[in-house]
Design a protein around this motif. Structure first.
Motif, PDB file in Angstrom:
ATOM      1  N   ARG A 437       1.394  -0.996   0.346  1.00  0.00           N
ATOM      2  CA  ARG A 437      -0.106   0.598   0.313  1.00  0.00           C
ATOM      3  C   ARG A 437       1.056   1.522  -0.067  1.00  0.00           C
ATOM      4  N   VAL A 438       0.914   2.235  -1.209  1.00  0.00           N
ATOM      5  CA  VAL A 438       1.509   3.313  -1.169  1.00  0.00           C
ATOM      6  C   VAL A 438       1.285   4.203  -1.206  1.00  0.00           C
ATOM      7  N   ALA A 439       0.970   5.517  -0.429  1.00  0.00           N
ATOM      8  CA  ALA A 439       0.564   6.909  -0.990  1.00  0.00           C
ATOM      9  C   ALA A 439       1.619   7.939  -1.250  1.00  0.00           C
ATOM     10  N   LEU A 440       2.001   8.283  -2.146  1.00  0.00           N
ATOM     11  CA  LEU A 440       2.569   9.538  -2.727  1.00  0.00           C
ATOM     12  C   LEU A 440       2.663  10.821  -2.496  1.00  0.00           C
ATOM     13  N   VAL A 441       3.478  11.499  -1.374  1.00  0.00           N
ATOM     14  CA  VAL A 441       3.065  12.211  -0.270  1.00  0.00           C
ATOM     15  C   VAL A 441       3.239  13.935  -2.168  1.00  0.00           C
ATOM     16  N   PRO A 442       3.217  14.262  -2.596  1.00  0.00           N
ATOM     17  CA  PRO A 442       3.802  15.114  -3.883  1.00  0.00           C
ATOM     18  C   PRO A 442       4.903  16.032  -3.400  1.00  0.00           C
ATOM     19  N   THR A 443       5.107  16.033  -2.377  1.00  0.00           N
ATOM     20  CA  THR A 443       6.747  16.886  -1.741  1.00  0.00           C
ATOM     21  C   THR A 443       7.770  17.281  -3.608  1.00  0.00           C
ATOM     22  N   ARG A 444       7.730  18.428  -3.051  1.00  0.00           N
ATOM     23  CA  ARG A 444       8.466  19.636  -4.368  1.00  0.00           C
ATOM     24  C   ARG A 444       9.962  20.256  -3.722  1.00  0.00           C
ATOM     25  N   ALA A 445      10.534  19.797  -2.602  1.00  0.00           N
ATOM     26  CA  ALA A 445      11.284  19.987  -2.170  1.00  0.00           C
ATOM     27  C   ALA A 445      12.647  19.199  -1.232  1.00  0.00           C
ATOM     28  N   ALA A 446      13.527  18.875  -0.866  1.00  0.00           N
ATOM     29  CA  ALA A 446      13.954  18.424   0.064  1.00  0.00           C
ATOM     30  C   ALA A 446      13.347  18.846   1.173  1.00  0.00           C
ATOM     31  N   VAL A 447      13.005  20.143   2.233  1.00  0.00           N
ATOM     32  CA  VAL A 447      12.927  20.866   3.153  1.00  0.00           C
ATOM     33  C   VAL A 447      11.070  20.508   3.101  1.00  0.00           C
ATOM     34  N   GLN A 448      10.259  20.192   1.797  1.00  0.00           N
ATOM     35  CA  GLN A 448       9.118  19.441   2.116  1.00  0.00           C
ATOM     36  C   GLN A 448       9.419  17.990   2.761  1.00  0.00           C
ATOM     37  N   GLY A 449       9.834  18.152   2.613  1.00  0.00           N
ATOM     38  CA  GLY A 449      10.005  15.946   2.643  1.00  0.00           C
ATOM     39  C   GLY A 449      10.573  16.261   4.261  1.00  0.00           C
ATOM     40  N   ILE A 450      11.360  17.226   4.977  1.00  0.00           N
ATOM     41  CA  ILE A 450      11.964  17.011   6.220  1.00  0.00           C
ATOM     42  C   ILE A 450      10.694  17.133   7.070  1.00  0.00           C
ATOM     43  N   ALA A 451       9.614  17.964   6.910  1.00  0.00           N
ATOM     44  CA  ALA A 451       8.641  19.090   7.176  1.00  0.00           C
ATOM     45  C   ALA A 451       7.516  17.302   7.803  1.00  0.00           C
ATOM     46  N   ALA A 452       7.293  17.037   5.954  1.00  0.00           N
ATOM     47  CA  ALA A 452       6.594  15.769   6.421  1.00  0.00           C
ATOM     48  C   ALA A 452       6.816  14.579   7.210  1.00  0.00           C
ATOM     49  N   LEU A 453       8.647  14.609   6.959  1.00  0.00           N
ATOM     50  CA  LEU A 453       9.583  13.420   8.001  1.00  0.00           C
ATOM     51  C   LEU A 453       8.858  13.891  10.142  1.00  0.00           C
TER      52      LEU A 453
END
Length: 580
Positions: A437-453
């Protein structure tokens, strides 16, 4: 109907890569299914697919660069891109050898794509691949490649005749691999690496002739029927040599090539049959001089087996099985600069080497990061990382591989790049077909990925977790600094080569003369709309003093805003900025 090529020009090379990728996509699961030697890890088809996917992506990039022009790329550019893409994306023994085969062909096809050049290209490829293996073994992809070259060499006709001859020669050699390797004969399978090469050559036949090689019919179980009463299966020579323990008709059960049946992975250089092999597979790209690589081969050969070193012109792909993974990497460090290092652990079980398989975790996060520094940060947070090197975005196969490595029932995928949106979507779809089961969060930059994580909580419901991560990413504005490569028009005006560009949410908003001043201006524009936290990710060559100065700038001008600083390592941008 498209016009058939009279020689292998750039368009034909592009078509060949596309058709080869499709063919390996169809055959991947079957090639993976019976991976009997030297490591029963079931990944040969996948490794070949990922290798060709990287080659095809490199060729597409060459064509994309010519989209505004009236002519197609030069043949030399296309074949060199194919070889380079395969080299940097090669996986496993078979993928590494295939990369060297393509590199050998490219060295000749860059000068011409007619029948004579193709004959020489196939011979150069077979010789180069054999030289790349420390201890060549017959009954493998090396044998199949040599047979294809030999069959083509005997043809003095047109391109179509040559490619058919090469394909038929490879097919006949593949059928005989169980006679050359006892372990294949006992298992009743043909060599998997050779089977993959046959698929690639079949795609070349289709490129040149417009028709795919004829394939034998399948049974209800997905296997082709074996020949009986001295008959033959379409695509196989009549009267093959019987294999001990095989069925009536002369071919091993499940071992009929080109009919869609599972096949086995033959060794390129591996331990004696039945002996326990080394504990680790080590793979890395290496920037090094030729003389350093020669010494590296000698050292790695003493450390383990399955040693394959391919490449040239300063860039090499290294593959080896060892017990001391650290020593194998250290040898690369002494020879040059290793990167994209991948270490896989094998465990001995019932006398066979298999990959360690624990019970899947409930949930995992897979994140694409632009440098080693953020990879370490995300790994510490529990994520599985994929590093996007400057100019080398990951292919969908790499993302699928990372999802598999995460080994979880549920996976949140963070691409961290708008350009990877379609690639990540394709990877997610592929993983879903495998039951994840995979959910794709459409982060557009590494800093957005850090915030999500940062807000990820594996103990809450999957949908709730995905919503929280998506919200955190969406609330993070992002920016990066870049160096202009040429004079051009931007949203902020005309820039000159060497100018520092400040991009906010993907668009050029600031043009400056130096990094510190441009960074301050970008921060001021972003914080004008409010914010509580600034994230700074520094590139490899950026001094700590810049972070100190920017922290002080934020502290003096925006009293309620906190700042966190991370080291990103070797990344494209000297500075990444996030504002939450």
């Amino acid at each position: 109907m498209p016009q058939l090529p009279d020689d292998l020009d750039a368009v034909a090379v592009r078509t060949w890569c596309s058709l080869a990728l499709e063919a390996l996509g169809r055959e991947r699961a079957e090639i993976d299914a019976i991976n009997v030697y030297p490591i029963a890890d079931g990944d040969t088809g996948t490794n070949l697919y990922l290798t060709v996917e990287s080659a095809a992506a490199a060729v597409e990039a060459v064509f994309a660069a010519h989209e505004t022009g009236a002519t197609a790329p030069a043949t030399a550019d296309a074949v060199r891109a194919m070889a380079h893409g395969a080299l940097i994306g090669a996986r496993g023994n078979s993928g590494t050898i295939l990369a060297q085969l393509l590199r050998g062909m490219a060295g000749v096809l860059a000068d011409g794509g007619d029948a004579a050049h193709l004959r020489r290209a196939l011979t150069r490829a077979a010789d180069a691949a054999r030289l790349a293996v420390a201890h060549p073994v017959e009954g493998t992809v090396l044998t199949v490649a040599a047979a294809a070259a030999e069959a083509a060499e005997g043809e003095e006709s047109d391109l179509r005749t040559v490619v058919h001859a090469a394909y038929d020669g490879a097919l006949a050699a593949l059928a005989k691999t169980p006679e050359q390797l006892a372990v294949l004969g006992r298992a009743g399978v043909v060599d998997a690496g050779g089977r993959g090469l046959v698929a690639v050559l079949g795609a070349l036949v289709e490129t040149v002739t417009g028709q795919a090689p004829v394939r034998g019919p399948r049974t209800a179980h997905g296997k082709a029927p074996t020949p009986v009463d001295g008959g033959s299966v379409v695509g196989l020579p009549v009267g093959g040599t019987p294999v001990e323990g095989g069925p009536a008709g002369g071919f091993p059960a499940g071992g009929v090539p080109e009919a869609g049946v599972p096949v086995g992975e033959g060794p390129l250089d591996c331990p004696e049959d039945g002996a326990a092999g080394p504990a680790f597979e080590v793979i890395y790209l290496l920037e090094a001089r030729d003389e350093q690589v020669a010494r590296l081969r000698t050292r790695l050969d003493a450390l383990g087996d399955s040693l394959v070193v391919v490449g040239g012109d300063g860039l090499w792909h290294v593959h080896v099985h060892v017990d001391d993974a650290g020593a194998a990497v250290e040898a690369g460090v002494e020879a040059g600069r290793p990167y994209r290092i991948r270490i896989t652990h094998f465990a001995t079980e019932s006398g066979h080497d298999v990959r360690v398989q624990a019970e899947p975790a409930q949930r995992a996060v897979v994140v694409v990061v632009p440098g080693d520094g953020l990879a370490g940060l995300c790994t510490e947070a529990g994520a599985t990382t994929v590093i996007a090197r400057p100019g080398e975005p990951p292919a969908s196969g790499e993302l699928v591989d990372a999802i598999r490595r995460a080994h979880a029932r549920e996976v949140v995928l963070l691409p961290n790049d708008a350009a990877l949106r379609h690639t990540a979507a394709a990877a997610a779809e592929q993983a879903r077909t495998e039951g994840v089961r995979v959910a794709l969060v459409p982060t557009r930059a590494a800093v957005q990925g850090i915030a999500a994580l940062a807000v990820h909580e594996p103990d809450r419901g999957f949908d709730e977790d995905v919503v929280a991560m998506t919200a955190a990413a969406g609330a993070t504005r992002y920016a990066e600094l870049a160096v202009a490569e040429r004079q051009s028009w931007t949203m902020a005006g005309i820039c000159q080569a060497g100018d520092i560009l400040g991009l906010i949410d993907g668009d050029v908003a600031v043009i400056g003369a130096d990094v510190p001043a441009t960074a301050r201006t970008v921060l001021d524009r972003m914080l004008a709309a409010g914010g509580e936290l600034v994230t700074l990710v520094l590139g490899e060559d950026v001094p700590d003093s810049l972070a100190d100065a920017l922290e002080e700038h934020v502290r003096e001008g925006y009293l309620a805003v906190d700042t966190v600083v991370y080291r990103g390592g070797h990344q494209r941008a000297p500075l990444l900025i996030g504002v939450e």
